[in-house]
Motif scaffolding. Structure first.
Motif, mmCIF file in Angstrom:
data_model
loop_
_atom_site.group_PDB
_atom_site.id
_atom_site.type_symbol
_atom_site.label_atom_id
_atom_site.label_comp_id
_atom_site.label_asym_id
_atom_site.label_seq_id
_atom_site.Cartn_x
_atom_site.Cartn_y
_atom_site.Cartn_z
ATOM 1 N N LYS A 169 0.846 -1.186 0.000
ATOM 2 C CA LYS A 169 0.000 0.000 0.000
ATOM 3 C C LYS A 169 0.883 1.238 0.000
ATOM 4 O O LYS A 169 1.962 1.240 0.590
ATOM 5 C CB LYS A 169 -0.918 0.017 1.234
ATOM 6 N N ASN A 170 0.403 2.272 -0.656
ATOM 7 C CA ASN A 170 1.097 3.547 -0.634
ATOM 8 C C ASN A 170 0.575 4.411 0.505
ATOM 9 O O ASN A 170 -0.544 4.220 0.991
ATOM 10 C CB ASN A 170 0.916 4.275 -1.970
ATOM 11 N N GLU A 171 1.402 5.340 0.907
ATOM 12 C CA GLU A 171 0.994 6.252 1.972
ATOM 13 C C GLU A 171 -0.193 7.098 1.513
ATOM 14 O O GLU A 171 -0.350 7.379 0.321
ATOM 15 C CB GLU A 171 2.165 7.161 2.345
ATOM 16 N N PRO A 172 -1.056 7.510 2.438
ATOM 17 C CA PRO A 172 -2.179 8.387 2.066
ATOM 18 C C PRO A 172 -1.667 9.631 1.348
ATOM 19 O O PRO A 172 -0.660 10.219 1.717
ATOM 20 C CB PRO A 172 -2.791 8.747 3.432
ATOM 21 N N GLY A 173 -2.370 9.995 0.293
ATOM 22 C CA GLY A 173 -1.956 11.143 -0.493
ATOM 23 C C GLY A 173 -1.226 10.783 -1.756
ATOM 24 O O GLY A 173 -1.032 11.612 -2.645
ATOM 25 N N PHE A 174 -0.773 9.501 -1.857
ATOM 26 C CA PHE A 174 -0.077 9.047 -3.050
ATOM 27 C C PHE A 174 -0.951 8.155 -3.928
ATOM 28 O O PHE A 174 -0.468 7.478 -4.819
ATOM 29 C CB PHE A 174 1.201 8.277 -2.672
ATOM 30 N N ASP A 175 -2.252 8.145 -3.657
ATOM 31 C CA ASP A 175 -3.155 7.263 -4.392
ATOM 32 C C ASP A 175 -3.125 7.553 -5.894
ATOM 33 O O ASP A 175 -3.209 6.635 -6.720
ATOM 34 C CB ASP A 175 -4.587 7.400 -3.866
ATOM 35 N N LYS A 176 -3.033 8.817 -6.244
ATOM 36 C CA LYS A 176 -3.058 9.208 -7.659
ATOM 37 C C LYS A 176 -1.663 9.497 -8.212
ATOM 38 O O LYS A 176 -1.408 9.337 -9.395
ATOM 39 C CB LYS A 176 -3.941 10.445 -7.845
ATOM 40 N N ASP A 177 -0.763 9.929 -7.343
ATOM 41 C CA ASP A 177 0.573 10.339 -7.766
ATOM 42 C C ASP A 177 1.507 9.132 -7.778
ATOM 43 O O ASP A 177 2.464 9.041 -7.019
ATOM 44 C CB ASP A 177 1.099 11.427 -6.830
ATOM 45 N N MET B 113 12.927 -0.940 -5.544
ATOM 46 C CA MET B 113 14.296 -0.637 -5.958
ATOM 47 C C MET B 113 14.492 0.747 -6.557
ATOM 48 O O MET B 113 15.608 1.102 -6.937
ATOM 49 C CB MET B 113 14.762 -1.706 -6.953
ATOM 50 N N THR B 114 13.432 1.529 -6.666
ATOM 51 C CA THR B 114 13.564 2.887 -7.165
ATOM 52 C C THR B 114 12.808 3.837 -6.246
ATOM 53 O O THR B 114 12.137 3.411 -5.305
ATOM 54 C CB THR B 114 13.014 3.039 -8.598
ATOM 55 N N SER B 115 12.892 5.104 -6.542
ATOM 56 C CA SER B 115 12.172 6.111 -5.755
ATOM 57 C C SER B 115 10.736 6.285 -6.222
ATOM 58 O O SER B 115 9.990 7.083 -5.646
ATOM 59 C CB SER B 115 12.904 7.450 -5.839
ATOM 60 N N LEU B 116 10.339 5.536 -7.257
ATOM 61 C CA LEU B 116 8.983 5.654 -7.774
ATOM 62 C C LEU B 116 7.971 5.093 -6.781
ATOM 63 O O LEU B 116 8.180 4.029 -6.188
ATOM 64 C CB LEU B 116 8.839 4.901 -9.101
ATOM 65 N N LYS B 117 6.850 5.777 -6.622
ATOM 66 C CA LYS B 117 5.685 5.223 -5.947
ATOM 67 C C LYS B 117 4.850 4.524 -7.008
ATOM 68 O O LYS B 117 4.592 5.098 -8.080
ATOM 69 C CB LYS B 117 4.871 6.322 -5.269
ATOM 70 N N VAL B 118 4.424 3.295 -6.745
ATOM 71 C CA VAL B 118 3.838 2.458 -7.782
ATOM 72 C C VAL B 118 2.459 1.964 -7.374
ATOM 73 O O VAL B 118 2.250 1.519 -6.231
ATOM 74 C CB VAL B 118 4.760 1.260 -8.099
ATOM 75 N N ASP C 254 -4.182 9.273 -19.266
ATOM 76 C CA ASP C 254 -3.815 9.402 -17.858
ATOM 77 C C ASP C 254 -2.593 8.562 -17.508
ATOM 78 O O ASP C 254 -2.039 8.689 -16.410
ATOM 79 C CB ASP C 254 -4.982 8.969 -16.955
ATOM 80 N N PHE C 255 -2.187 7.684 -18.434
ATOM 81 C CA PHE C 255 -1.101 6.748 -18.158
ATOM 82 C C PHE C 255 0.066 7.021 -19.106
ATOM 83 O O PHE C 255 -0.040 6.784 -20.310
ATOM 84 C CB PHE C 255 -1.594 5.307 -18.319
ATOM 85 N N PRO C 256 1.195 7.501 -18.595
ATOM 86 C CA PRO C 256 2.312 7.872 -19.472
ATOM 87 C C PRO C 256 3.106 6.693 -20.015
ATOM 88 O O PRO C 256 3.932 6.874 -20.915
ATOM 89 C CB PRO C 256 3.191 8.744 -18.570
ATOM 90 N N TRP C 257 2.865 5.478 -19.490
ATOM 91 C CA TRP C 257 3.609 4.275 -19.909
ATOM 92 C C TRP C 257 2.609 3.154 -20.124
ATOM 93 O O TRP C 257 1.783 2.876 -19.243
ATOM 94 C CB TRP C 257 4.603 3.890 -18.820
ATOM 95 N N ILE C 258 2.675 2.530 -21.297
ATOM 96 C CA ILE C 258 1.777 1.413 -21.602
ATOM 97 C C ILE C 258 2.591 0.239 -22.127
ATOM 98 O O ILE C 258 3.710 0.402 -22.633
ATOM 99 C CB ILE C 258 0.674 1.816 -22.612
ATOM 100 N N TYR C 259 2.002 -0.939 -22.023
ATOM 101 C CA TYR C 259 2.713 -2.196 -22.329
ATOM 102 C C TYR C 259 1.841 -3.068 -23.215
ATOM 103 O O TYR C 259 0.651 -3.262 -22.928
ATOM 104 C CB TYR C 259 3.016 -2.921 -21.017
ATOM 105 N N MET C 260 2.449 -3.597 -24.272
ATOM 106 C CA MET C 260 1.790 -4.589 -25.127
ATOM 107 C C MET C 260 2.652 -5.847 -25.155
ATOM 108 O O MET C 260 3.859 -5.771 -25.386
ATOM 109 C CB MET C 260 1.634 -4.083 -26.559
ATOM 110 N N VAL C 261 2.036 -6.978 -24.933
ATOM 111 C CA VAL C 261 2.740 -8.252 -24.986
ATOM 112 C C VAL C 261 2.323 -9.003 -26.246
ATOM 113 O O VAL C 261 1.226 -8.807 -26.772
ATOM 114 C CB VAL C 261 2.439 -9.083 -23.716
ATOM 115 N N GLU C 262 3.217 -9.849 -26.751
ATOM 116 C CA GLU C 262 2.955 -10.687 -27.929
ATOM 117 C C GLU C 262 2.484 -9.868 -29.135
ATOM 118 O O GLU C 262 1.462 -10.201 -29.769
ATOM 119 C CB GLU C 262 1.910 -11.746 -27.587
ATOM 120 N N PRO C 263 3.189 -8.817 -29.530
ATOM 121 C CA PRO C 263 2.729 -8.006 -30.661
ATOM 122 C C PRO C 263 2.870 -8.701 -32.010
ATOM 123 O O PRO C 263 2.480 -8.130 -33.016
ATOM 124 C CB PRO C 263 3.626 -6.764 -30.583
#
Length: 279
Positions: free
Chosen positions: A47-55, A95-100, A116-125
């Motif tokens: 779980k992330n700390e309160p206030g990081f739900d969106k960030d 392993m990084t400073s990112l909140k996930v 709203d999502f700056p990174w997207i993933y496609m598998v088996e293209p």
């Protein structure tokens, strides 16, 4: 009569199994990875700390249509789901400073929330088929700062399919081999080579057989990228390797984890996400 009943039962059972398989691979209606049952050894929770739900960074998997004429071994959008999404997300949190985001997301390119999502993933293209509606949406998303990772496709036929679909999005741009001196390989982990991650079945046997590729025309790993006019990576395609299995299957076999998950799949995945989110 008994044989007829037995055969009928077998046919019904087979029909149910096939129907469930097709639903899982084509019509599964998940909004997040957390909603789906684990297909491996379970997934971590946090779980992330309160206030990081969106960030937070969110692993956003794209649900796409499969080309009905695709090469038979080409998989579907749901391959390695949900474990790969949640395991990589957890390692990023560790392993990084990112909140996930602990839940991940499944989304179609046509969904208004895509941006709203700056990174997207496609598998088996190798089996990817973009609709006419999706092509301009993906182009606009990428040119506006979005980042797409495509992973787990093997051989020249599957490469040709991805290249064709990307040409529909960017007819004026090429997928270019990414050199190992690019900053992406040095932002979190120092990556010195383009290692090959096999599926877990091949990986277990590779310690005896030495084979990590899925077919003879897939021995060499390629990391190719599409850049925008300012030199920013918009698309990275990891070809002839299965990072998703490296993330998904980390807990199933000690040799596979130490050789492929720990040394190749996680460092590369973490570097790609970290680079994308800081550029």
């Amino acid at each position: 009569m008994r044989w007829s009943v037995a055969i009928l039962c077998l046919l019904v059972t087979a029909a149910v199994v096939i129907a469930q398989y097709e639903m899982w691979n084509t019509d599964a209606d998940y909004r997040t990875a957390r909603e789906a049952p684990s297909h491996s050894t379970g997934t971590p929770e946090w779980k992330n700390e309160p206030g990081f739900d969106k960030d937070v960074f969110t692993f956003a998997r794209i649900k796409y249509s499969r080309n009905p004429y695709a090469w038979g071994s080409a998989g579907r959008w749901i391959t390695d789901f949900p474990d790969s999404d949640l395991n990589l997300s957890y390692r990023l949190q560790q392993m990084t400073s990112l909140k996930v985001d602990p839940d991940g997301r499944v989304i179609k390119l046509s969904d208004p929330e895509l941006f709203d999502f700056p990174w997207i993933y496609m598998v088996e293209p190798g089996g990817l088929m973009l609709t006419e509606e999706e092509v301009p949406i993906l182009r606009r998303y990428l040119l506006n700062g979005g980042f797409l990772m495509v992973d787990d496709f093997w051989g020249e036929r599957e490469w040709a399919n991805l290249e064709h679909e990307m040409k529909r999005v960017f007819p004026e741009r090429e997928l270019i081999e990414l050199p190992l001196d690019h900053p992406l390989y040095h932002c979190v982990f120092e990556i010195q080579s383009k290692g090959q991650v096999p599926n877990v079945w091949l990986g277990r046997r590779s310690q005896y057989r030495g084979v990590t590729w899925e077919r003879p025309d897939a021995k060499v790993v390629h990391h190719r990228a599409i850049f925008d006019d300012k030199g920013r990576i918009m698309v990275i395609a990891t070809h002839n390797t299965d990072n998703g299995d490296g993330w998904e299957r980390e807990g199933e076999d000690e040799y596979y984890f130490r050789t492929f998950s720990e040394k190749i799949a996680f460092p590369l995945g973490i570097n790609i996400v970290f680079y994308a989110m800081t550029h």
